[in-house]
Design a protein around this motif. Structure first.
Motif, PDB file in Angstrom:
ATOM      1  N   ILE A  86       0.851  -1.195   0.000  1.00 39.09           N
ATOM      2  CA  ILE A  86       0.000   0.000   0.000  1.00 39.09           C
ATOM      3  C   ILE A  86       0.883   1.240   0.000  1.00 39.09           C
ATOM      4  O   ILE A  86       1.790   1.353   0.830  1.00 39.09           O
ATOM      5  CB  ILE A  86      -0.891   0.019   1.264  1.00 39.09           C
ATOM      6  CG1 ILE A  86      -1.704  -1.278   1.351  1.00 39.09           C
ATOM      7  CG2 ILE A  86      -1.796   1.237   1.276  1.00 39.09           C
ATOM      8  CD1 ILE A  86      -2.298  -1.529   2.744  1.00 39.09           C
ATOM      9  N   GLU A  87       0.612   2.153  -0.937  1.00 39.07           N
ATOM     10  CA  GLU A  87       1.443   3.359  -0.996  1.00 39.07           C
ATOM     11  C   GLU A  87       0.607   4.628  -0.867  1.00 39.07           C
ATOM     12  O   GLU A  87       0.029   5.098  -1.842  1.00 39.07           O
ATOM     13  CB  GLU A  87       2.269   3.381  -2.297  1.00 39.07           C
ATOM     14  CG  GLU A  87       3.182   4.598  -2.340  1.00 39.07           C
ATOM     15  CD  GLU A  87       4.113   4.645  -3.541  1.00 39.07           C
ATOM     16  OE1 GLU A  87       4.101   3.725  -4.380  1.00 39.07           O
ATOM     17  OE2 GLU A  87       4.859   5.644  -3.632  1.00 39.07           O
ATOM     18  N   PRO A  88       0.541   5.228   0.335  1.00 44.00           N
ATOM     19  CA  PRO A  88      -0.172   6.502   0.500  1.00 44.00           C
ATOM     20  C   PRO A  88       0.619   7.630  -0.159  1.00 44.00           C
ATOM     21  O   PRO A  88       1.817   7.747   0.061  1.00 44.00           O
ATOM     22  CB  PRO A  88      -0.204   6.703   2.031  1.00 44.00           C
ATOM     23  CG  PRO A  88       0.207   5.395   2.630  1.00 44.00           C
ATOM     24  CD  PRO A  88       1.091   4.737   1.622  1.00 44.00           C
ATOM     25  N   GLY A  89      -0.045   8.440  -1.000  1.00 43.79           N
ATOM     26  CA  GLY A  89       0.640   9.533  -1.698  1.00 43.79           C
ATOM     27  C   GLY A  89       1.511   9.017  -2.815  1.00 43.79           C
ATOM     28  O   GLY A  89       2.650   9.446  -2.995  1.00 43.79           O
ATOM     29  N   SER A  90       0.965   8.074  -3.601  1.00 45.33           N
ATOM     30  CA  SER A  90       1.759   7.337  -4.593  1.00 45.33           C
ATOM     31  C   SER A  90       2.240   8.189  -5.773  1.00 45.33           C
ATOM     32  O   SER A  90       3.224   7.832  -6.410  1.00 45.33           O
ATOM     33  CB  SER A  90       0.951   6.153  -5.114  1.00 45.33           C
ATOM     34  OG  SER A  90      -0.338   6.593  -5.489  1.00 45.33           O
TER      35      SER A  90
END
Ligand code: AVJ
Length: 321
Positions: A86-90
């Protein structure tokens, strides 16, 4: 949901337009006027940020890329195949591409506040990595993070490269990490890249690039307010200002009013004195022990730190306890 192939889907939890107006009204009512940095990232802002990443003074991307390439096999041993990454601010999903072939996750969940940009990036990722299940989620990761129910139930790993966490106040970091903890659950992982304290001239140069891209990125906020919530800012009457605040361990970005002036936003009038600023961003820099301690307060146990040979930048792996 979309149709390019079955391996990519979109889930929109985008904040309403109203939140820009509310944040601007609220922020401009303070004695020290301020606007949260998340509002930089409309389509133009995201494109300008991508250009910042290419500026020679902005060392973060190169340092981080070097570390991700060099240590991807070590990360893979800690993370193991079939995780949900999961990448927040991808953003452009650029960094994660250096890891995918070694990590071999079951699914990738890019999260971004800019929906157009998120869609473009997710499509481009599905073309480059046709084997990868992609669940793109449009949301504001400073609010509660939600995963669509269709995301598989494998071990969850959150990946936050680029020192994005530098935008948070250190006091808010444990709270934010708690929300990541809820997202990944006990035993989940956190792989995070954080910029370090260093020589002030290097820090100041990184946020005052010669080409003026960071200045344009900062000033774009005024255009955005003009376009989206009916503002009357004249960007020529404001100037980009960024400096390292040693006492607080952070780069501060401001927009300086070059004159006494009034600006109207959605029919409300705001007064700016000459020299007064709007504080638009903080970018905190950490010594490794400082960051490891903060992470521990957020429920994460430290496993390992990797740094470049100049100690400009570090990548950390933590496990949720
Ligand atoms: C996205 C928060 C990591 O603080 O270095 C870059 C944003 N602002 N240049 C940073 C930014 C101006 C960036 N982060």
């Amino acid at each position: 949901m979309n149709s390019l192939n079955q391996k990519v889907s979109f889930h929109d939890f985008q904040p309403e337009l109203e939140s820009l107006r509310e944040a601007v009204f609220e922020g401009l009512s303070h004695k020290q006027k301020q606007i949260p940095p998340k509002f930089f990232y409309n389509e133009t802002g995201s494109a300008l940020f991508e250009k910042i990443l290419e500026q020679p003074e902005y060392y973060i991307p190169n340092k981080e890329r070097e570390l991700l390439r060099q240590y991807s096999d070590e990360f893979a041993k800690l993370i193991e195949p079939d995780a949900v990454l999961i990448e927040p601010g991808s953003g452009s999903c650029e960094k994660v591409q250096l890891l995918l072939e070694s990590l071999l996750p079951h699914a990738y969940v890019p999260m971004d506040i800019s929906s157009d940009f998120l869609m473009q990036s997710a499509y481009s990722m599905s073309r480059k990595f046709p084997w990868l299940n992609i669940y793109a989620v449009c949301l504001d990761f400073t609010q509660e993070m939600i995963l669509p129910h269709v995301v598989p139930q494998d071990r969850r790993i959150v990946f936050i490269p680029g020192s994005s966490l530098g935008n948070f106040d250190p006091l808010e970091i444990p709270l934010f990490l708690c929300s990541i903890h809820r997202l990944v659950g006990k035993g989940g992982g956190l792989l995070v890249g954080i910029d370090r304290k260093k020589d002030h001239s290097i820090l100041n140069a990184a946020y005052n690039d010669e080409a003026g891209i960071t200045a344009a990125f900062n000033l774009n906020l005024l255009d955005r307010i003009n376009n989206e919530i009916d503002g009357t800012f004249n960007p020529d009457n404001f100037e980009h200002y960024a400096y390292y605040n040693d006492q607080l361990g952070r780069i501060e970005m401001h927009l300086v009013s070059l004159a006494d002036q009034h600006v109207s936003i959605s029919g409300r009038s705001f007064r700016f004195q000459k020299g007064e600023t709007i504080h638009t961003e903080n970018s905190y820099k950490y010594r490794p022990e400082e960051f490891v301690n903060l992470a521990y307060s957020g429920g994460f146990k430290h496993h390992k730190t990797w740094s470049d040979n100049e100690d400009y930048f570090s990548i950390y792996f933590f496990e949720a306890i």
